[in-house]
Design a protein around this motif. Structure first.
Motif, PDB file in Angstrom:
ATOM      1  N   GLN A 121      -3.712  -0.536  11.468  1.00 22.10           N
ATOM      2  CA  GLN A 121      -3.153  -0.678  12.821  1.00 22.10           C
ATOM      3  C   GLN A 121      -4.023  -1.611  13.673  1.00 22.10           C
ATOM      4  N   GLY A 123       0.798  -1.893   4.273  1.00 25.92           N
ATOM      5  CA  GLY A 123       1.586  -0.674   4.125  1.00 25.92           C
ATOM      6  C   GLY A 123       2.428  -0.459   5.367  1.00 25.92           C
ATOM      7  N   ALA A 146       0.866  -1.185   0.000  1.00 29.08           N
ATOM      8  CA  ALA A 146       0.000   0.000   0.000  1.00 29.08           C
ATOM      9  C   ALA A 146       0.898   1.229   0.000  1.00 29.08           C
ATOM     10  N   TYR A 175      -3.870  11.582  15.332  1.00 24.67           N
ATOM     11  CA  TYR A 175      -4.446  10.335  15.875  1.00 24.67           C
ATOM     12  C   TYR A 175      -4.040  10.086  17.322  1.00 24.67           C
ATOM     13  N   LEU A 213      -2.434  -4.907   9.127  1.00 22.88           N
ATOM     14  CA  LEU A 213      -1.760  -5.523  10.275  1.00 22.88           C
ATOM     15  C   LEU A 213      -0.920  -4.470  11.003  1.00 22.88           C
ATOM     16  N   SER A 216      -7.239   0.904  -5.745  1.00 19.45           N
ATOM     17  CA  SER A 216      -8.270   0.973  -4.710  1.00 19.45           C
ATOM     18  C   SER A 216      -8.749   2.414  -4.591  1.00 19.45           C
ATOM     19  N   GLY A 224      -5.050  -4.545   3.732  1.00 15.10           N
ATOM     20  CA  GLY A 224      -3.873  -4.430   4.606  1.00 15.10           C
ATOM     21  C   GLY A 224      -4.335  -4.335   6.038  1.00 15.10           C
ATOM     22  N   ARG A 277       1.153  12.444  12.796  1.00 11.80           N
ATOM     23  CA  ARG A 277       0.413  11.362  13.461  1.00 11.80           C
ATOM     24  C   ARG A 277       0.063  11.645  14.924  1.00 11.80           C
ATOM     25  N   GLU A 299      -2.592  -6.150   0.974  1.00  8.43           N
ATOM     26  CA  GLU A 299      -2.138  -4.761   0.740  1.00  8.43           C
ATOM     27  C   GLU A 299      -1.528  -4.156   1.999  1.00  8.43           C
TER      28      GLU A 299
HETATM   29  N1  LLP Z   1      -5.526  -1.044   1.621  1.00  6.53           N
HETATM   30  C1  LLP Z   1      -6.433  -0.058   1.731  1.00  6.53           C
HETATM   31  C2  LLP Z   1      -7.613  -0.087   0.870  1.00  6.53           C
HETATM   32  C3  LLP Z   1      -6.241   0.971   2.684  1.00  6.53           C
HETATM   33  O1  LLP Z   1      -7.159   1.926   2.798  1.00  6.53           O
HETATM   34  C4  LLP Z   1      -5.094   0.959   3.509  1.00  6.53           C
HETATM   35  C5  LLP Z   1      -4.861   2.021   4.484  1.00  6.53           C
HETATM   36  C6  LLP Z   1      -4.164  -0.077   3.340  1.00  6.53           C
HETATM   37  C7  LLP Z   1      -4.420  -1.075   2.388  1.00  6.53           C
HETATM   38  C8  LLP Z   1      -2.907  -0.178   4.141  1.00  6.53           C
HETATM   39  O2  LLP Z   1      -3.153  -0.339   5.499  1.00  6.53           O
HETATM   40  P1  LLP Z   1      -1.918  -0.618   6.499  1.00  6.53           P
HETATM   41  O3  LLP Z   1      -1.383  -1.985   6.170  1.00  6.53           O
HETATM   42  O4  LLP Z   1      -0.905   0.420   6.247  1.00  6.53           O
HETATM   43  O5  LLP Z   1      -2.532  -0.548   7.819  1.00  6.53           O
HETATM   44  N2  LLP Z   1      -2.682   7.689   8.076  1.00  6.53           N
HETATM   45  C9  LLP Z   1      -3.081   6.674   9.023  1.00  6.53           C
HETATM   46  C10 LLP Z   1      -3.335   5.345   8.374  1.00  6.53           C
HETATM   47  C11 LLP Z   1      -4.341   5.386   7.258  1.00  6.53           C
HETATM   48  C12 LLP Z   1      -4.576   4.058   6.602  1.00  6.53           C
HETATM   49  C13 LLP Z   1      -5.440   4.192   5.418  1.00  6.53           C
HETATM   50  N3  LLP Z   1      -5.643   3.007   4.650  1.00  6.53           N
HETATM   51  C14 LLP Z   1      -2.032   6.579  10.131  1.00  6.53           C
HETATM   52  O6  LLP Z   1      -1.070   7.341  10.111  1.00  6.53           O
HETATM   53  O7  LLP Z   1      -2.169   5.773  11.040  1.00  6.53           O
END
Ligand code: LLP
Length: 421
Positions: free
Chosen positions: A203, A277, A58, A318, A240, A102, A238, A314, A275
């Motif tokens: 998260q 990130g 991601a 948050y 985790l 996405s 995504g 952040r 996905e």
């Molecule tokens: N796929 C989709 C459709 C998503 O919306 C996201 C994150 C991911 C994958 C990746 O998620 P991850 O594996 O990174 O948790 N700015 C915020 C986090 C926003 C996440 C948005 N979507 C922060 O700093 O915590």
């Protein structure tokens, strides 16, 4: 585990002293570790080794082309959410058949660009989007491969601003209406319905919500197959989580997440995409900043940094916790005290940590924010006309500036003055 460790009393990024980078590029800056990025990618790759899979990083977490290229060369595909990210992935050399698109509000322009340039699949989030995609693909005489993002109405038990899988959230179509929506999609001549997509939030520190969501997806896949759809790919999103507090948080391991995926959807024989990130980039990056002043207040002392909320938002956005460590390792048993750690921006929200126990530090010392690799640089801004801070990538004993700090002139000259002034 990451590759930011003290050596002889000084913080290193792999084999490069963080203080040396600071001397060369100035502070504040972001520094990423190649070995950590690759290690995290490999954890996922190994976790899914028994299944046909593609890990679509991601990119929104950290989208510098050097990071994308590092991961793509290791075998990652990309998850993009805008025309800009699509262009960036292509510029970094990612093959378009490894890019998934996405996002809840894809524009006609974005759809057209991706159909022209090639795309692995669109993760469609609504019926109106489906109609537009079918129309644009028809006008271009092509077939658009799609999954439909379903909203499983599962509580991800994460921060409200990053939970996406409950019915009150704007994402996807309600899983209860999925069969009807797939019927509509299946009847559209320019769409090829290849699978199901789900992403419940970010998260996540517990596997239970994933388990619930993936069980619902598995059930739906069987129903859709019964209805005649050739469901052959599952994009499981995504989310985790990572340990932000080194000591007592222990989010689930990718290996256990992999087992969960196998257990819940493995029997379907679908190609699996995920996905991630944050877990790939988060602990692969630090933000390094210099202490400008240590100031005594009425009832507390403040550490004032040259980094600010515009560089790492952040905590302000948050209430996120980032571990803050001095670049010069404190000696064992060194005296500590409570400080508020703040930036120089003119608002109280520019606070990184309140009442944080820190070793006694001085103006001129360097400190590092850990776990800043994901959603750090990408969310930064030029608020207060502060230049975007540099990004540096370390690889063994080498490092390179992968985004330079703009000069004031470069920033200011982007404005244009209307002729009437
Ligand atoms: N796929 C989709 C459709 C998503 O919306 C996201 C994150 C991911 C994958 C990746 O998620 P991850 O594996 O990174 O948790 N700015 C915020 C986090 C926003 C996440 C948005 N979507 C922060 O700093 O915590």
């Amino acid at each position: 585990m990451d590759y930011f460790l003290y050596r002889n009393g000084s913080l290193y990024a792999e084999d490069v002293a963080v203080a040396d980078i600071a001397a060369a590029v100035g502070t504040p800056f972001y520094v990423y570790s190649t070995a950590t990025l690759l290690r995290h990618f490999k954890l996922f790759d190994d976790a899914l080794a028994d299944m046909d899979h593609l890990i679509c990083y991601a990119m929104k977490a950290a989208s510098n082309q050097a990071i994308i290229k590092t991961l793509a060369q290791a075998g990652a595909g990309m998850d993009v959410v805008s025309g800009g990210e699509y262009a960036r992935a292509k510029a970094a050399g990612v093959s378009t058949d490894r890019i998934v698109f996405s996002g809840v509000g894809k524009t006609v322009d974005e759809i057209t660009t991706a159909l022209k340039g090639g795309i692995r699949q669109f993760n469609v989030e609504s019926e109106p989007e489906m109609v537009v995609l079918n129309r644009v693909a028809g006008e271009m005489g092509v077939i658009a491969p799609i999954t439909v993002r379903v909203n499983p109405d599962v509580d991800a038990k994460t921060h409200a601003k990053i939970a996406t899988g409950m019915s009150e959230n704007k994402f996807g179509i309600p899983i209860s209406r999925a069969r009807k929506v797939y019927e509509t999609a299946g009847a559209m001549p320019h769409l090829d319905v290849i699978g199901i997509d789900v992403h419940i939030g970010s998260q996540l520190t517990d596997l239970a919500p994933f388990e619930l969501a993936y069980q619902k997806v598995a059930e739906l896949a069987e129903q859709l197959r019964f209805d005649g759809h050739d469901i052959r790919r599952l994009d499981l999103g995504g989310g985790l989580g990572i340990p932000y507090v080194q000591s007592n948080e222990a989010p689930p391991l990718p290996a256990d997440y992999g087992k969960l995926i196998e257990r819940t959807v493995g029997h379907l024989g679908c190609e699996i995409e995920i996905e991630p990130g944050r877990l790939i980039a988060g602990n692969a990056g630090l933000m390094v900043s210099e202490i400008i002043y240590v100031k005594s207040g009425e009832d507390r002392d403040f550490i004032i940094l040259d980094g600010a909320m515009n560089d790492l938002i952040r905590p302000a956005m948050y209430e996120a916790y980032h571990e803050i460590i001095p670049v010069i390792e404190p000696v064992a048993g060194a005296e500590q005290a409570l400080f508020d750690v703040v930036g120089p921006v003119c608002e109280t929200g520019d606070t990184f940590a309140k009442e944080r126990m820190m070793p006694l530090v001085n103006a001129g010392d360097l400190i590092a924010f850990r776990s800043a690799g994901a959603y750090g640089a990408v969310m930064s801004s030029e608020y207060n006309t502060r230049p975007l801070i540099p990004e540096v990538l370390v690889n063994g004993d080498q490092y390179a500036v992968i985004r330079a700090r703009p000069t004031f002139d470069e920033m200011i000259n982007r404005d244009t003055i209307p002729t009437w002034l």
